[in-house]
Design a protein around this motif. Sequence first.
Motif, mmCIF file in Angstrom:
data_model
loop_
_atom_site.group_PDB
_atom_site.id
_atom_site.type_symbol
_atom_site.label_atom_id
_atom_site.label_comp_id
_atom_site.label_asym_id
_atom_site.label_seq_id
_atom_site.Cartn_x
_atom_site.Cartn_y
_atom_site.Cartn_z
ATOM 1 N N ILE A 66 0.873 -1.257 0.024
ATOM 2 C CA ILE A 66 -0.173 0.115 0.036
ATOM 3 C C ILE A 66 1.029 1.167 -0.209
ATOM 4 O O ILE A 66 0.541 2.214 -0.727
ATOM 5 N N LEU A 69 2.676 1.552 -3.687
ATOM 6 C CA LEU A 69 1.897 1.909 -4.692
ATOM 7 C C LEU A 69 1.285 3.256 -4.484
ATOM 8 O O LEU A 69 1.257 3.966 -5.534
ATOM 9 N N THR A 70 0.827 3.493 -3.189
ATOM 10 C CA THR A 70 0.346 5.010 -3.034
ATOM 11 C C THR A 70 1.397 6.274 -3.389
ATOM 12 O O THR A 70 1.108 7.085 -3.950
ATOM 13 N N THR A 197 -3.396 -0.551 -7.100
ATOM 14 C CA THR A 197 -3.830 0.031 -5.648
ATOM 15 C C THR A 197 -5.126 -0.268 -5.268
ATOM 16 O O THR A 197 -5.395 -0.475 -4.088
#
Length: 469
Positions: A66, A69-70, A197
């Motif tokens: 997370i 990807l964020t 995501t």
Amino acid sequence: MAQTAQKPLPPGRTGAKPWYRQLYFQVLVAIVVGILLGWRWPDLGEAMQPIGTTFIAAMKMLIGPIVFLTIIGGIAGVADLKKVGLTGLKALTYFQIGTIVALVIGLVAINVVRLGEGVNADPSKIQVSGTAQQYVETGETQQWWEFFTHLVPESFFGAFAEGDILQIIFLAVLFGIAIKAVGPIGEPIAAGVKRLTEVVFKVLSFVMKAAPLGAFGAMAYAVGAFGLSTLTSLGSLIALFYATSVLFVVVVLGGFLALYVRLNIFQLFRYLKDEFFLVLGTSTAEPALPGLMRKMTFMGADRTTVGLVVPTGYSFNLDGAAIYLSLAAVYIAQATNTPLSVGQQIGLLAVMLLTSKGAAGVAGGGFIALTATLSTIGTVPAAGIMLIFGIDKFMSECRALVNFYGNAVATLAIAKWDGALDVERARRVLADRTSAERATAQEPEAPPRSSDVPKQTSADGLTPTSASS
């Protein structure tokens, strides 16, 4: 111009869930049941440890992807890479100031109340063994520069395998900048990151259904293993730490949030109640990281800012740990009759600014940082950590909660400072009692800003501010 009528929620999301189906209520019940089980049947409570550790492991399994990807998606989506650098610089500046304030508050509290006086512990007779011995040895051999060398992972997948957030952030920033730098070639990759995501957040929603079970297992083990009787031995120190922490969150963070961001800290408590009980039940703020990122974005904070500030704050903005460090260090000095002048205590704060960062994300990080600090100063015996080792479990919940709320406020403050926060939307979200549920249900995308939809209703059902005529 009058506001338009509020658009209803999409099918299946109308209205709030019944109270008994709310995540925070289920986790709260699980915590209470876990406490009762650990208290009445300690052996059975200890046997529940695998349930709690498995849930935390499942959450940590998703935190790396997370965060990675964020951050990549956020950097790849900005028009100017200079903005990313400025946001990071602002975040680090804020984190350092916040850490100093938290350290000073802990220092003042223990100097005013002086709980360690009268303990008269003899450092030469304090036996250090077991896990505490490992923490002491790690802290005594830790060098200040190891933090910088630790940023670079030995392998790409090693950072994810070890769950090291700092190393994952380092990799994500490099990849995000590279995707942006290659221009059109990187656009399909950025689009793929966006889709991936969404998939990872959907997996997160599946794992979160087990949150009550995880909180039950973690709390049952904690009470069964350490016993509620531990609270009475150093209850006054625990009470002082909790009181100081509450004062810091409500007065310092709450006052800053009200004066600078113009938001209400108590409404923020309600908005983040699911994450609050999740942190309380598991004694760590890490499982709440994804939920915090999603809810900050839903409030109107820019997705890039949230992606950079929240994960970085989990390593650099540890307000609860800072209060604990200064309070515990001086308590040990008082308890072992080790005099500390004002100058020495100021030097203690300076060392803690480095040692608190060096142990970020490490098991037993609080004790390692405390030992590293005491070893560096050289006046307070590091073996003194055994005086508070037994009650650390009952202080870890408070540390994690203060760290969590500190990062929530930091994200809003830095977004406001960066011009990346829709304050009007944030106010409406906090005022709406169903916002927390909507934030959890929506896809992890940045919401439309009020200025972008002056005459329409936002997709989540919150009425946007009307444009001035």
